[in-house]
Design an enzyme around this catalytic site. Structure first.
Site, mmCIF file in Angstrom:
data_model
loop_
_atom_site.group_PDB
_atom_site.id
_atom_site.type_symbol
_atom_site.label_atom_id
_atom_site.label_comp_id
_atom_site.label_asym_id
_atom_site.label_seq_id
_atom_site.Cartn_x
_atom_site.Cartn_y
_atom_site.Cartn_z
ATOM 1 C CD GLU A 102 3.743 -12.187 -3.784
ATOM 2 O OE1 GLU A 102 2.772 -12.579 -3.108
ATOM 3 O OE2 GLU A 102 4.449 -11.216 -3.467
ATOM 4 C CD GLU B 55 -0.254 -9.086 -3.707
ATOM 5 O OE1 GLU B 55 -0.432 -8.591 -4.848
ATOM 6 O OE2 GLU B 55 0.360 -10.145 -3.534
ATOM 7 N N GLY C 47 -0.306 -13.978 -3.564
ATOM 8 C CA GLY C 47 0.649 -15.003 -3.140
ATOM 9 C C GLY C 47 0.671 -16.214 -4.063
HETATM 10 N N1 COA Z 1 -8.633 -15.525 0.712
HETATM 11 C C1 COA Z 1 -9.689 -16.109 1.328
HETATM 12 N N2 COA Z 1 -10.726 -16.631 0.666
HETATM 13 C C2 COA Z 1 -10.702 -16.553 -0.682
HETATM 14 C C3 COA Z 1 -9.648 -15.969 -1.375
HETATM 15 C C4 COA Z 1 -8.576 -15.431 -0.632
HETATM 16 N N3 COA Z 1 -7.511 -14.877 -1.214
HETATM 17 N N4 COA Z 1 -9.908 -16.032 -2.708
HETATM 18 C C5 COA Z 1 -11.087 -16.657 -2.809
HETATM 19 N N5 COA Z 1 -11.581 -16.977 -1.594
HETATM 20 C C6 COA Z 1 -12.852 -17.628 -1.255
HETATM 21 C C7 COA Z 1 -14.022 -16.667 -1.408
HETATM 22 O O1 COA Z 1 -14.157 -15.873 -0.249
HETATM 23 C C8 COA Z 1 -15.161 -17.649 -1.590
HETATM 24 O O2 COA Z 1 -15.520 -18.186 -0.344
HETATM 25 P P1 COA Z 1 -17.091 -18.327 0.055
HETATM 26 O O3 COA Z 1 -17.621 -19.308 -0.948
HETATM 27 O O4 COA Z 1 -17.043 -18.868 1.450
HETATM 28 O O5 COA Z 1 -17.697 -16.965 -0.079
HETATM 29 C C9 COA Z 1 -14.514 -18.781 -2.389
HETATM 30 O O6 COA Z 1 -13.102 -18.663 -2.198
HETATM 31 C C10 COA Z 1 -14.801 -18.681 -3.886
HETATM 32 O O7 COA Z 1 -14.408 -17.376 -4.309
HETATM 33 P P2 COA Z 1 -15.401 -16.385 -5.106
HETATM 34 O O8 COA Z 1 -14.895 -15.001 -4.905
HETATM 35 O O9 COA Z 1 -16.810 -16.641 -4.702
HETATM 36 O O10 COA Z 1 -15.184 -16.899 -6.580
HETATM 37 P P3 COA Z 1 -15.200 -16.024 -7.925
HETATM 38 O O11 COA Z 1 -15.124 -17.014 -9.032
HETATM 39 O O12 COA Z 1 -16.317 -15.070 -7.912
HETATM 40 O O13 COA Z 1 -13.834 -15.168 -7.883
HETATM 41 C C11 COA Z 1 -11.487 -14.804 -7.517
HETATM 42 C C12 COA Z 1 -12.607 -15.827 -7.851
HETATM 43 C C13 COA Z 1 -10.218 -15.601 -7.307
HETATM 44 C C14 COA Z 1 -11.341 -13.828 -8.701
HETATM 45 C C15 COA Z 1 -11.896 -14.026 -6.254
HETATM 46 O O14 COA Z 1 -12.208 -14.970 -5.224
HETATM 47 C C16 COA Z 1 -10.797 -13.126 -5.733
HETATM 48 O O15 COA Z 1 -10.613 -12.047 -6.244
HETATM 49 N N6 COA Z 1 -10.093 -13.567 -4.681
HETATM 50 C C17 COA Z 1 -9.106 -12.766 -4.025
HETATM 51 C C18 COA Z 1 -7.839 -12.706 -4.821
HETATM 52 C C19 COA Z 1 -6.828 -11.776 -4.164
HETATM 53 O O16 COA Z 1 -7.040 -10.588 -4.002
HETATM 54 N N7 COA Z 1 -5.700 -12.370 -3.760
HETATM 55 C C20 COA Z 1 -4.608 -11.640 -3.182
HETATM 56 C C21 COA Z 1 -4.638 -11.740 -1.707
HETATM 57 S S1 COA Z 1 -3.278 -10.824 -1.010
#
Ligand code: COA
Length: 257
Positions: free
Chosen positions: A111, A131, A108
């Site tokens: 997007e 996604e 998102g």
């Molecule tokens: N929804 C909810 N929480 C999210 C999030 C999301 N889309 N993306 C990141 N967070 C949260 C993590 O759960 C973490 O929370 P915590 O500290 O309570 O565990 C915090 O943000 C930091 O993220 P983290 O994953 O620890 O950081 P990172 O540097 O290792 O990785 C990303 C960063 C963005 C690569 C990874 O968080 C990620 O892949 N996020 C999801 C992205 C995604 O799939 N988005 C599409 C959703 S439809």
């Protein structure tokens, strides 16, 4: 958790701020962004908008996965429609929106950047539509706006593999227009917004509307619309001011009238 708005003259800078979750959107954050989009759209003193994320790590890491995980189809539909409403709101806003992608723009987040008129990024930005790796298709415009922006082949790769693109690759495929060191991103995005804000608001809005139509209607209908907005521009103060200022070798001061 908030969506902040600051003003720099006629430019509004909108910052998505939910640092504990990489600025990911839960319902409250989505509603806050939609409210800001609507407020700014009806504020005629705002002539361009920059959208960015709090901090240096994330523009927005997508929809909130913890909130989404327990949704059923009806709730998911409402969640999807809220995301669509933001995209439509940015699209129909009279002002151009520039996404200053300051880190991860995933799902998102990507997007929301796609819904903007222009995208620029920081060197540490990563953009993607992961996604499908979560068991869902993109749901806030990605399947429609990404192919229109970067072409069907590259969009298909991004949307079907979920691969994240680094800033240099995003630049090469036209997903972003420019890449800056992190500290220089917002100043450059704001400068671009100021350049737009100094132009005729009437002409800028008409141009945005016509360009948006280019992907929705046949060429002949788009050209008919362009012919109309071109003719109507000659009934505006902005046209008179712009051309008089050129003849008088001075900068134009546009009123939007
Ligand atoms: N929804 C909810 N929480 C999210 C999030 C999301 N889309 N993306 C990141 N967070 C949260 C993590 O759960 C973490 O929370 P915590 O500290 O309570 O565990 C915090 O943000 C930091 O993220 P983290 O994953 O620890 O950081 P990172 O540097 O290792 O990785 C990303 C960063 C963005 C690569 C990874 O968080 C990620 O892949 N996020 C999801 C992205 C995604 O799939 N988005 C599409 C959703 S439809």
């Amino acid at each position: 958790m908030a969506v902040h708005v600051e003003r720099d003259g006629a430019v509004a800078i909108v910052t998505m701020s939910r640092p504990e979750a990489m600025n990911a959107f839960n319902t409250e954050q989505l509603q806050a962004l939609l409210d800001r989009v609507r407020e700014l759209s009806s504020d005629s003193t705002v002539r361009a908008v920059v959208l960015t994320g709090e901090g240096k790590r994330a523009f927005a890491a997508g929809a909130d996965i913890s909130e989404m995980s327990s949704k059923g189809p009806a709730e998911a539909r409402r969640f999807g429609e809220l995301g669509h409403a933001i995209g439509r709101g940015i699209g129909s806003a009279p002002q151009p929106w520039i996404a200053a992608v300051n880190g991860y723009a995933l799902g998102g987040g990507c997007e929301m950047a796609l819904a903007c008129d222009i995208r620029v990024a920081s060197e540490n930005a990563q953009l993607g539509q992961p996604e499908v790796t979560l068991g869902i298709p993109a749901g806030w415009g990605g399947t429609q706006r990404l192919p229109r922006l970067v072409g069907p082949g590259i969009a298909a790769e991004m949307l079907l593999t979920g691969r994240r693109l680094k800033a240099d690759e995003a630049l090469r495929i036209g997903l972003v227009n420019a890449v800056y060191p992190s500290d220089e991103l917002l100043p450059n995005a704001t400068e671009m917004a100021q350049t737009i804000a100094n132009n005729s608001p009437a002409a800028v809005t008409a141009t945005k509307q016509a360009m948006r139509l280019a992907f929705d209607v046949p060429l002949a209908d788009g050209l008919t619309f362009e012919a109309q907005i071109f003719a109507l521009a000659f009934d505006t103060q902005d046209q008179k001011e712009g051309m008089t200022a050129f003849a008088e070798k001075r900068s134009a001061k546009f009123s939007g009238e």
